[in-house]
Scaffold this active site. Sequence first.
Site, short mmCIF file in Angstrom:
data_model
loop_
_atom_site.label_atom_id
_atom_site.label_comp_id
_atom_site.label_asym_id
_atom_site.label_seq_id
_atom_site.Cartn_x
_atom_site.Cartn_y
_atom_site.Cartn_z
N GLY A 232 1.06 -0.90 -0.29
CA GLY A 232 0.12 0.23 -0.01
C GLY A 232 1.25 0.84 0.49
CD GLN B 128 3.80 5.53 2.36
OE1 GLN B 128 2.46 5.37 2.09
NE2 GLN B 128 4.49 4.71 3.57
CB CYS C 136 5.40 2.31 7.42
SG CYS C 136 4.65 3.66 6.26
CG LEU C 137 6.43 0.60 1.22
CD1 LEU C 137 6.60 1.04 -0.06
CD2 LEU C 137 7.64 0.08 1.13
CG HIS D 295 -0.36 1.70 7.55
ND1 HIS D 295 0.00 1.02 8.44
CD2 HIS D 295 0.40 2.32 6.28
CE1 HIS D 295 1.72 1.21 7.61
NE2 HIS D 295 0.96 2.53 6.92
CD GLU D 296 -0.79 2.94 2.68
OE1 GLU D 296 -0.83 3.56 2.57
OE2 GLU D 296 -0.48 1.47 2.83
CG HIS E 180 0.33 6.76 5.61
ND1 HIS E 180 1.34 7.18 6.18
CD2 HIS E 180 0.15 5.47 5.44
CE1 HIS E 180 2.00 6.42 6.28
NE2 HIS E 180 1.59 5.46 6.03
NI NI Z 1 2.76 3.44 5.56
#
Ligand code: NI
Length: 172
Positions: free
Chosen positions: A46, A51, A94-95, A136-137, A140
């Site tokens: 995701g 990000q 998380c990236l 989660h997304e 963000h």
């Molecule tokens: Ni994340």
Amino acid sequence: MALRTIIKIPDPLLKTVSTPVDKVDADVLALLDDMLETMYAAPGIGLAAVQIAEAKRLVVIDVVRDDEPKQPMYFINPEVVWTSEETAIYEEGCLSIPDIYEEVERPAECRVRYLDREGTAQEIECSGILATCILHEIDHLNGVLFIDHISRLKRERIQKKFAKAKKLEGAD
Ligand code: NI
């Protein structure tokens, strides 16, 4: 399509609230394509636009396993309209916080309203890993990270580690 750079904590942009998209135009579609390519390359399941330093309410997700055909999902201006009382715990990463994994408790199911790539309003019922991933997304988009859901002690330890790494980067 283009690979974009994924920003990491403590970048302050990750704490900002992203802005809704007012029109699904070619620029938005191109951004979604860049996000998907960047997510697959990372690799991740995701990615939110913020990000890649674009604070717009856009999310891409693909939760199918590596050995199965890709199934990209695109969410424009996603909004959680219902969450179950029942919760589920998954180990999340998380990236933007690489190599950190912690268990997070979230609603086990949710319903999300969004615009698709044609600009049409849609609703989707999510459960399992998809529910966790989409929550989660969407977090963000509101400047919230998965580490905001864990204990303060653990969170501060992680924040310190990344602040120090950034300092070292800046030193050379
Ligand atoms: Ni994340």
